[in-house]
Motif scaffolding. Structure first.
Motif, PDB file in Angstrom:
ATOM      1  N   ASP A 102      -3.840 -44.804  31.688  1.00 44.61           N
ATOM      2  CA  ASP A 102      -4.343 -43.611  31.013  1.00 44.61           C
ATOM      3  C   ASP A 102      -3.712 -43.494  29.613  1.00 44.61           C
ATOM      4  O   ASP A 102      -2.514 -43.240  29.478  1.00 44.61           O
ATOM      5  CB  ASP A 102      -4.010 -42.373  31.855  1.00 44.61           C
ATOM      6  N   LYS A 103      -4.527 -43.694  28.584  1.00 44.42           N
ATOM      7  CA  LYS A 103      -4.033 -43.635  27.202  1.00 44.42           C
ATOM      8  C   LYS A 103      -3.586 -42.224  26.818  1.00 44.42           C
ATOM      9  O   LYS A 103      -2.696 -42.053  25.993  1.00 44.42           O
ATOM     10  CB  LYS A 103      -5.107 -44.126  26.237  1.00 44.42           C
ATOM     11  N   GLU A 104      -4.200 -41.225  27.432  1.00 47.43           N
ATOM     12  CA  GLU A 104      -3.808 -39.835  27.161  1.00 47.43           C
ATOM     13  C   GLU A 104      -2.374 -39.586  27.646  1.00 47.43           C
ATOM     14  O   GLU A 104      -1.630 -38.820  27.040  1.00 47.43           O
ATOM     15  CB  GLU A 104      -4.780 -38.872  27.841  1.00 47.43           C
ATOM     16  N   ALA A 105      -1.976 -40.238  28.731  1.00 51.05           N
ATOM     17  CA  ALA A 105      -0.602 -40.112  29.230  1.00 51.05           C
ATOM     18  C   ALA A 105       0.387 -40.707  28.222  1.00 51.05           C
ATOM     19  O   ALA A 105       1.457 -40.140  27.982  1.00 51.05           O
ATOM     20  CB  ALA A 105      -0.463 -40.794  30.586  1.00 51.05           C
ATOM     21  N   LEU A 106       0.013 -41.832  27.625  1.00 51.34           N
ATOM     22  CA  LEU A 106       0.857 -42.431  26.594  1.00 51.34           C
ATOM     23  C   LEU A 106       0.974 -41.494  25.399  1.00 51.34           C
ATOM     24  O   LEU A 106       2.063 -41.297  24.862  1.00 51.34           O
ATOM     25  CB  LEU A 106       0.306 -43.785  26.150  1.00 51.34           C
ATOM     26  N   PHE A 141       7.025 -47.692  21.981  1.00 50.27           N
ATOM     27  CA  PHE A 141       5.796 -47.225  22.627  1.00 50.27           C
ATOM     28  C   PHE A 141       4.809 -48.376  22.889  1.00 50.27           C
ATOM     29  O   PHE A 141       4.069 -48.337  23.870  1.00 50.27           O
ATOM     30  CB  PHE A 141       5.180 -46.064  21.858  1.00 50.27           C
ATOM     31  N   ILE A 142       4.845 -49.388  22.057  1.00 47.05           N
ATOM     32  CA  ILE A 142       4.036 -50.581  22.349  1.00 47.05           C
ATOM     33  C   ILE A 142       4.567 -51.241  23.620  1.00 47.05           C
ATOM     34  O   ILE A 142       3.795 -51.623  24.502  1.00 47.05           O
ATOM     35  CB  ILE A 142       4.056 -51.568  21.160  1.00 47.05           C
ATOM     36  N   LYS A 143       5.872 -51.341  23.736  1.00 43.87           N
ATOM     37  CA  LYS A 143       6.489 -51.944  24.917  1.00 43.87           C
ATOM     38  C   LYS A 143       6.182 -51.117  26.167  1.00 43.87           C
ATOM     39  O   LYS A 143       5.876 -51.681  27.225  1.00 43.87           O
ATOM     40  CB  LYS A 143       8.004 -52.045  24.707  1.00 43.87           C
ATOM     41  N   ILE A 144       6.239 -49.796  26.054  1.00 49.31           N
ATOM     42  CA  ILE A 144       5.902 -48.945  27.197  1.00 49.31           C
ATOM     43  C   ILE A 144       4.473 -49.230  27.647  1.00 49.31           C
ATOM     44  O   ILE A 144       4.197 -49.364  28.835  1.00 49.31           O
ATOM     45  CB  ILE A 144       6.084 -47.447  26.839  1.00 49.31           C
ATOM     46  N   TRP A 145       3.551 -49.328  26.684  1.00 49.72           N
ATOM     47  CA  TRP A 145       2.145 -49.560  27.042  1.00 49.72           C
ATOM     48  C   TRP A 145       1.943 -50.941  27.657  1.00 49.72           C
ATOM     49  O   TRP A 145       1.274 -51.092  28.664  1.00 49.72           O
ATOM     50  CB  TRP A 145       1.245 -49.364  25.829  1.00 49.72           C
ATOM     51  N   THR A 146       2.543 -51.953  27.048  1.00 53.76           N
ATOM     52  CA  THR A 146       2.313 -53.316  27.541  1.00 53.76           C
ATOM     53  C   THR A 146       3.024 -53.576  28.879  1.00 53.76           C
ATOM     54  O   THR A 146       2.606 -54.454  29.620  1.00 53.76           O
ATOM     55  CB  THR A 146       2.732 -54.376  26.516  1.00 53.76           C
TER      56      THR A 146
END
Length: 90
Positions: free
Chosen positions: A42-46, A79-84
């Protein structure tokens, strides 16, 4: 922590309040739901995590690095690392 006394450095030990630390480290129900949504992609969560933590992370990074551009890059990389790595969140 150390205190300088004349020419000698005296170590000072501050006892930890373990109950306070445990309370501060507990994840709120809202945060747990946000992380669960993030793990599902969920991108909204990010975005919610970014809104909640990016200023704090930037402030800490700027104090440590004393460079605005580097601090901004650190925030971006985190934040890139969190997403990946979202599937690895526990």
């Amino acid at each position: 922590m150390r205190v300088k006394s004349g020419t000698a450095i005296i170590p000072i030990f501050i006892p930890l309040n373990r109950d306070r630390i445990k309370k501060e480290n507990r994840m709120s129900e809202r945060d747990a739901k946000t992380y669960a949504r993030l793990k599902l992609g969920d991108k909204e969560a990010l975005a919610q995590l970014y809104d909640q933590y990016s200023k704090l992370l930037y402030s800490f990074s700027f104090k440590m690095m004393n460079d605005q551009q580097v601090a901004e890059e650190i925030v971006q990389e985190v934040f890139i690392k969190i997403w990946t790595q979202k599937k690895c969140i526990r």
